[in-house]
Design a protein around this motif. Structure first.
Motif, mmCIF file in Angstrom:
data_model
loop_
_atom_site.group_PDB
_atom_site.id
_atom_site.type_symbol
_atom_site.label_atom_id
_atom_site.label_comp_id
_atom_site.label_asym_id
_atom_site.label_seq_id
_atom_site.Cartn_x
_atom_site.Cartn_y
_atom_site.Cartn_z
ATOM 1 N N ALA A 195 0.837 -1.201 0.000
ATOM 2 C CA ALA A 195 0.000 0.000 0.000
ATOM 3 C C ALA A 195 0.878 1.259 0.000
ATOM 4 C CB ALA A 195 -0.922 -0.011 1.212
ATOM 5 N N PHE A 196 1.976 1.198 0.734
ATOM 6 C CA PHE A 196 2.931 2.310 0.764
ATOM 7 C C PHE A 196 3.506 2.572 -0.632
ATOM 8 C CE2 PHE A 196 7.499 3.290 0.938
ATOM 9 C CZ PHE A 196 7.475 4.537 1.550
ATOM 10 N N VAL A 215 1.153 4.457 -2.973
ATOM 11 C CA VAL A 215 1.002 5.874 -2.643
ATOM 12 C C VAL A 215 2.244 6.678 -3.024
ATOM 13 C CG1 VAL A 215 0.710 7.526 -0.741
ATOM 14 C CG2 VAL A 215 -0.637 5.410 -0.792
ATOM 15 N N PHE A 216 3.431 6.130 -2.789
ATOM 16 C CA PHE A 216 4.650 6.928 -2.912
ATOM 17 C C PHE A 216 5.479 6.639 -4.167
ATOM 18 C CE2 PHE A 216 3.778 7.327 1.621
ATOM 19 C CZ PHE A 216 4.014 8.674 1.817
ATOM 20 N N THR A 232 3.740 0.410 -9.690
ATOM 21 C CA THR A 232 2.430 0.384 -9.034
ATOM 22 C C THR A 232 1.678 -0.900 -9.367
ATOM 23 O OG1 THR A 232 2.328 2.796 -9.148
ATOM 24 C CG2 THR A 232 0.258 1.628 -8.742
#
Length: 465
Positions: free
Chosen positions: A315-316, A319-320, A418
């Protein structure tokens, strides 16, 4: 019986042995990426765009990754049948021979397009030996590890990979600093390739003094050696576990190599960004941070669990991922060293989940087929994931991405990263938590024991009802 919870001398030597082997793996792979701007001129025709020439060289990296399953299947099968130790010596010896041959390759100026063909063949053979190296070496080291320290030890041996990249960056920076551009094109790249043989001698010495894996010895004594360990991976119920590992590793390969396969390209911007020596040092710093992160992540997985930690980590990444590539790209455009250092620290944070891989994979396969399962499960992820250069090129051709990137590929690798993070997250939905298992328990189904205990606690009248 559970394993002892302290490290024996043999356990420490097994750790160091595989740390060196995996470091050499990364060292070799790093040289292809770090020297890509030079190898383009050594092995590739000057015709075609600069972007296409770079993709063609990075493609040889993908060949090395995609040939790993062959080595994993071959060497892993025999490691499960005859033992791990002998094959450890054989695989690292093969790597040493390939390293020497890499420095003796003919160039495009000497034999034309055949130079690229020969280079690809060498990369294929290197991938086969490294596929066997992972299958046998990681299994060997984890089978020596105490149950409560498997994640920590796995993180340590996996951290040999980013450290190998660090040494690759430093050696390339040193050679390029001591020579001219013309000298690097003429013979400097040969020197850099041949240096890969140096760690082989130390690894050979250590491995020749090791004893056989205790888990394999127990399996052999208990008559649990399988006739067809590799083929048994594709029979139920093991097939489901293998497919889950396959998608897990495919996602990780997409995330990992989208970062480090294109970091040199982003930092240099085909001559408009950082110079050769500067970008190789920045690259090395990023990987040193990843080295520290692998060890931390493996240690943390012993406390939190492999599954939940990695799902949160995916999930990190979602997002980044794009912001990290954005920072790196603009640091190169502005030639802002401090922004580049910040970006590389962020990039290192996109790699940490690899610290859990050795322990997690060993906990997914029983001893009788563990080397084949670990090696082929790991390497099979490269069957789809290693062609990241092609995926990035495809993403670069999507109109809205091309409009943002223009001639520089920085958003397209972030998109592929991603996709990989999502794949890894989804694969873990179908995985149990494994950190609590003893290795000899892996593969044992538990339907009877738990049910029997539950029924024993129920009064007879209720049980009849």
């Amino acid at each position: 019986m559970p394993q002892p919870q302290s490290l024996t001398k043999d356990a420490k030597m097994a750790m160091i042995s595989q740390f060196l082997g995996f470091m050499l793996d990364a060292y070799d792979m790093a040289l292809v990426l770090i020297m890509a701007p030079i190898l383009v001129k050594v092995f590739i025709s000057p015709k075609g765009s600069a972007a296409w020439q770079y993709i063609v060289i990075v493609f040889t990296y993908s060949i090395t990754m995609a040939s790993r399953p062959i080595g994993s299947a071959l060497f892993g099968r025999y490691a499960d049948k005859i033992g791990r130790r002998f094959l450890l010596v054989f695989t690292i010896g093969g790597v040493g021979i390939m390293s020497v041959l890499g420095g003796l390759l003919p160039t495009y100026a000497q034999i034309g397009v055949w130079s690229y063909v020969v280079f690809c063949c060498l990369r294929l053979m290197m991938g086969i030996f490294f596929g066997g190296e992972y299958a046998v070496g990681h299994t060997f080291a984890i089978e020596y590890a105490p149950q409560k320290k498997r994640g920590q030890i796995g993180g340590f041996i996996q951290s040999g990979f980013p450290l190998g990249y660090v040494f690759g960056s430093l050696v390339f920076a040193l050679v390029s600093f001591l020579t001219t551009k013309e000298a690097m094109l003429a013979y400097g790249w040969r020197i850099v390739f041949v240096t890969g043989v140096i760690p082989v001698f130390l690894a050979l010495y250590i491995r020749s003094n090791l004893h056989e894996s205790p888990e394999f010895v127990k399996a052999k004594a208990g008559g649990k050696i399988e006739k067809s360990p590799f083929l048994n991976l594709f029979k139920r119920p093991q097939l489901f576990d293998f497919l889950q590992v396959f998608f897990f590793m495919t996602g990780l390969f997409l995330t990992d190599y989208s970062v480090y396969g294109f970091l040199p390209n982003i930092l240099t911007l085909k001559g408009r960004g950082f110079g050769t020596t500067t970008y190789s040092l920045i690259y090395g710093f990023a990987l040193f941070m990843a080295f520290l992160g692998y060890n931390f992540y493996g240690w943390l997985s012993d406390r939190t669990g492999r599954k939940i930690l990695t799902q949160w980590y995916c999930a990190f990444l979602v997002v980044f991922g794009v912001p990290v590539f954005y920072v790196l790209y603009h640091a190169a455009v502005a030639r802002n060293l401090w922004m580049a250092i910040l970006g590389t620290v962020m990039a290192a944070m996109l790699k940490l989940s690899w610290g859990v891989v050795p322990a997690y994979l060993c906990e997914r396969f029983p001893t009788g087929r563990r080397a084949a399962g670990v090696g082929f499960g790991y390497s099979s992820g490269a069957l789809l994931g290693a062609w990241f250069s092609a995926y990035v090129w495809w993403a670069h051709k999507i109109p809205f991405i091309a409009a943002i990137e223009k001639q520089d590929m920085w958003l397209s690798p972030a998109v592929i990263l991603t996709v990989g993070a999502v794949m890894t997250f989804v694969s873990l939905l179908y995985s149990p938590e494994t950190k609590h298992l003893e290795l000899h328990e892996v593969g044992q189904r538990e339907p009877a024991s738990d049910q029997a205990e539950d029924l024993a606690a129920v009064p007879p009248t209720m049980a009849v009802a």
